[in-house]
Design a protein around this motif. Sequence first.
Motif, PDB file in Angstrom:
ATOM      1  N   UNK A  13       0.806  -1.218   0.000  1.00  0.00           N
ATOM      2  CA  UNK A  13       0.000   0.000   0.000  1.00  0.00           C
ATOM      3  C   UNK A  13       0.843   1.274   0.000  1.00  0.00           C
ATOM      4  N   UNK A  14       1.857   1.322   0.824  1.00  0.00           N
ATOM      5  CA  UNK A  14       2.597   2.574   0.991  1.00  0.00           C
ATOM      6  C   UNK A  14       3.596   2.806  -0.141  1.00  0.00           C
ATOM      7  N   UNK A  15       4.162   1.728  -0.694  1.00  0.00           N
ATOM      8  CA  UNK A  15       4.996   1.884  -1.883  1.00  0.00           C
ATOM      9  C   UNK A  15       4.156   2.353  -3.060  1.00  0.00           C
ATOM     10  N   UNK A  17       1.548   4.204  -2.957  1.00  0.00           N
ATOM     11  CA  UNK A  17       1.242   5.631  -2.776  1.00  0.00           C
ATOM     12  C   UNK A  17       2.362   6.504  -3.349  1.00  0.00           C
ATOM     13  N   UNK A  18       3.611   6.059  -3.240  1.00  0.00           N
ATOM     14  CA  UNK A  18       4.729   6.867  -3.745  1.00  0.00           C
ATOM     15  C   UNK A  18       4.733   6.954  -5.265  1.00  0.00           C
ATOM     16  N   UNK A  19       4.055   6.034  -5.948  1.00  0.00           N
ATOM     17  CA  UNK A  19       4.065   5.992  -7.406  1.00  0.00           C
ATOM     18  C   UNK A  19       2.920   6.771  -8.049  1.00  0.00           C
ATOM     19  N   UNK A  20       1.993   7.256  -7.219  1.00  0.00           N
ATOM     20  CA  UNK A  20       0.848   7.975  -7.762  1.00  0.00           C
ATOM     21  C   UNK A  20       1.258   9.361  -8.247  1.00  0.00           C
ATOM     22  N   UNK A  21       0.531   9.876  -9.241  1.00  0.00           N
ATOM     23  CA  UNK A  21       0.840  11.200  -9.786  1.00  0.00           C
ATOM     24  C   UNK A  21       0.614  12.297  -8.746  1.00  0.00           C
ATOM     25  N   UNK A  22      -0.419  12.130  -7.921  1.00  0.00           N
ATOM     26  CA  UNK A  22      -0.677  13.068  -6.822  1.00  0.00           C
ATOM     27  C   UNK A  22      -0.570  12.304  -5.508  1.00  0.00           C
ATOM     28  N   UNK A  23       0.076  12.909  -4.545  1.00  0.00           N
ATOM     29  CA  UNK A  23       0.281  12.248  -3.253  1.00  0.00           C
ATOM     30  C   UNK A  23      -0.247  13.126  -2.131  1.00  0.00           C
ATOM     31  N   UNK A  24      -0.446  12.512  -0.990  1.00  0.00           N
ATOM     32  CA  UNK A  24      -1.064  13.189   0.146  1.00  0.00           C
ATOM     33  C   UNK A  24      -0.078  13.269   1.297  1.00  0.00           C
ATOM     34  N   UNK A  25      -0.110  14.383   2.003  1.00  0.00           N
ATOM     35  CA  UNK A  25       0.732  14.565   3.189  1.00  0.00           C
ATOM     36  C   UNK A  25      -0.094  14.229   4.425  1.00  0.00           C
ATOM     37  N   UNK A  26       0.505  13.484   5.345  1.00  0.00           N
ATOM     38  CA  UNK A  26      -0.170  13.048   6.568  1.00  0.00           C
ATOM     39  C   UNK A  26       0.408  13.791   7.765  1.00  0.00           C
ATOM     40  N   UNK A  27      -0.481  14.357   8.581  1.00  0.00           N
ATOM     41  CA  UNK A  27      -0.090  15.074   9.791  1.00  0.00           C
ATOM     42  C   UNK A  27      -0.602  14.304  11.010  1.00  0.00           C
ATOM     43  N   UNK A  28       0.224  14.209  12.035  1.00  0.00           N
ATOM     44  CA  UNK A  28      -0.096  13.422  13.219  1.00  0.00           C
ATOM     45  C   UNK A  28      -0.299  14.334  14.428  1.00  0.00           C
ATOM     46  N   UNK A  42       4.453  13.480   7.552  1.00  0.00           N
ATOM     47  CA  UNK A  42       4.973  12.425   6.683  1.00  0.00           C
ATOM     48  C   UNK A  42       4.431  12.609   5.271  1.00  0.00           C
ATOM     49  N   UNK A  43       5.318  12.541   4.297  1.00  0.00           N
ATOM     50  CA  UNK A  43       4.863  12.455   2.911  1.00  0.00           C
ATOM     51  C   UNK A  43       4.838  10.993   2.493  1.00  0.00           C
ATOM     52  N   UNK A  44       4.503  10.741   1.252  1.00  0.00           N
ATOM     53  CA  UNK A  44       4.352   9.357   0.789  1.00  0.00           C
ATOM     54  C   UNK A  44       5.650   8.569   0.935  1.00  0.00           C
ATOM     55  N   UNK A  45       6.757   9.166   0.540  1.00  0.00           N
ATOM     56  CA  UNK A  45       8.033   8.448   0.574  1.00  0.00           C
ATOM     57  C   UNK A  45       8.459   8.145   2.008  1.00  0.00           C
ATOM     58  N   UNK A  46       8.257   9.091   2.928  1.00  0.00           N
ATOM     59  CA  UNK A  46       8.703   8.851   4.304  1.00  0.00           C
ATOM     60  C   UNK A  46       7.846   7.795   4.986  1.00  0.00           C
ATOM     61  N   UNK A  47       6.561   7.695   4.632  1.00  0.00           N
ATOM     62  CA  UNK A  47       5.731   6.607   5.170  1.00  0.00           C
ATOM     63  C   UNK A  47       6.224   5.264   4.644  1.00  0.00           C
ATOM     64  N   UNK A 246      -6.540  13.870  -1.132  1.00  0.00           N
ATOM     65  CA  UNK A 246      -6.894  15.104  -0.439  1.00  0.00           C
ATOM     66  C   UNK A 246      -5.649  15.928  -0.129  1.00  0.00           C
ATOM     67  N   UNK A 247      -5.851  17.189   0.233  1.00  0.00           N
ATOM     68  CA  UNK A 247      -4.714  18.062   0.525  1.00  0.00           C
ATOM     69  C   UNK A 247      -3.970  17.596   1.769  1.00  0.00           C
ATOM     70  N   UNK A 248      -4.715  17.170   2.794  1.00  0.00           N
ATOM     71  CA  UNK A 248      -4.105  16.709   4.037  1.00  0.00           C
ATOM     72  C   UNK A 248      -4.892  15.528   4.588  1.00  0.00           C
ATOM     73  N   UNK A 249      -4.173  14.598   5.207  1.00  0.00           N
ATOM     74  CA  UNK A 249      -4.771  13.642   6.119  1.00  0.00           C
ATOM     75  C   UNK A 249      -4.296  14.013   7.518  1.00  0.00           C
TER      76      UNK A 249
END
Length: 540
Positions: A13-15, A17-28, A42-47, A246-249
């Motif tokens: 799942x997380x790999x 996400x890194x390949x999608x044209x648009x990615x989502x940033x996650x805030x905790x 976290x961005x897609x690559x860091x997840x 979405x813009x943010x999770x």
Amino acid sequence: MPIRRHPMNIGELFDWHTELDRQTVTYLDRPFDIAPTGGVRYNAESLATLVRDFAGRLHAAGARSGDRVAIIKENHLDITLAAASAARIGALPATIAALGAPEAHRAMIERLDPSVVVVSPAVLERADAAGVKLGGPHMQFLVLGEPGQGAPEGAVTLGDLAGAGEAPVHMRGPDEPMLVMHTSGTTGVPKLVVHSGNSLLGGAAKLERVRIPVLASNHNTVYASSISFAHGRTVTWMMGQFSLSPRKLVVISRHDPEGVARVLAEHRPTTLEACPNIFQRWESLAHRKPELFHQVRLYVGTFDAVHPRTVRTFLEVSRRRFPLWAQSWGQSEAGPICLTVYTRRQLRRTSEAGAVTSLIGRPVPGFATVKVVDVDTGRTLPKGEPGMMMVATKGRCLDYLGESERYREKAVGKWWNTGDIGEWAENGQLKLIDREVDVIPGMSGIELESILLDRLPDASDVTVLGTPGEKPVPVLCMSGSGGLDPQAWQRATADLPDLGEPRVIPWEDVPRTATWKVRRLELREKVLGSTTTIGTGRWT
């Protein structure tokens, strides 16, 4: 290896996400327990990097393809990341919420028989205080923090496994067991629900990716979620949001109102999801700080029935022109079954009806079919007659791990016995009445609770317990220190069925599940000194 198709294994799942044209940033709201120094953004690559890193540590701890891995820790999204790490190396992860009795944790670990147990120190300390040993000598414990009291001999920490390197990738096929999660456990030890890639990612997750007008996320959406991240909803939600970009999770792992207020002040959501009883707990926050919810266009309620007062409270504080509340009814075993939407106008018009949110909508087209049957004969019932709700769904689980006989009793051909009592309403929607174990003859406990919450503004929670041969007993939690006004109680119940003497207890004393459902059997024993119910509990 590119994974442009939608993944059929959580380990991908997380790999993906890194390949999608648009990615989502996650805030905790706080750092991950599996990466305590990793920050809160976290961005897609860091997840994806974190998943690969933790997979290496699991492998170094002894987890191998074909093994089982138990993950028991405080609520946070990293439960799902840890599960993805285990699945990546071919192990079968089981996500277990820390909010549970040590005896229940021991029973689930015994059924699972894992090679590695990922656990937080607090879980071990509670087990030690209760005199409960959580695992056997052949299990390796990976403690997320300082081991402390109760840690088994030979336990390792994240630091011990640092620099382990990347583990071999070996993911299970889409029809094989991929993830184990537990049920709510309102009536005892939770059951361990086994899902495959096909049943979870090929089933419920497909619905999450559909760009339904108004309801689906878009590139301007700030989606905040405060649920139990140990449940399968998290997996399907993440896959759907990664698809919709979405813009943010925004991940809210702790549900206390003051902590939530701090997160929402920083990240004003346009979509807000929580378990119904969490929303109910936040009602006071909506009254005190309504500005936190001004931008919300969509509220999402999952896991349990919701009461009209709660929906009305949150729809009213939104400053959007047409805010909506999307409510789904489903089960861990079957995925989403019904979906409905409530509007501000509906809730204003039916403020005294009590039952508006008991209407849980229609079965999801192309995914689920529902029939209502007589509990004793299995005969299909017409509109207006309550019975057991049976569902045929594309997202049904494979088994109950360690309790296959219990699973087979609830599976009747393509039909799954939900254990819920309901009926078809005249408008073609399903109406939820009660769990079979909680049934009260001649009335709906859910509806009574809704009416009482509407009529008692100072009540923060109401649970009505049916008792064999006696009047139903209401258990109330009251806001502040004023207690229950006898005259207010008399006015609220004047036209209701006869009820027993109300019992008032502090909100903190109500036993709850990881999704904040009330553990009714425990509450019954605490308040009434008995666990005897009117329903059989056979299908719970």
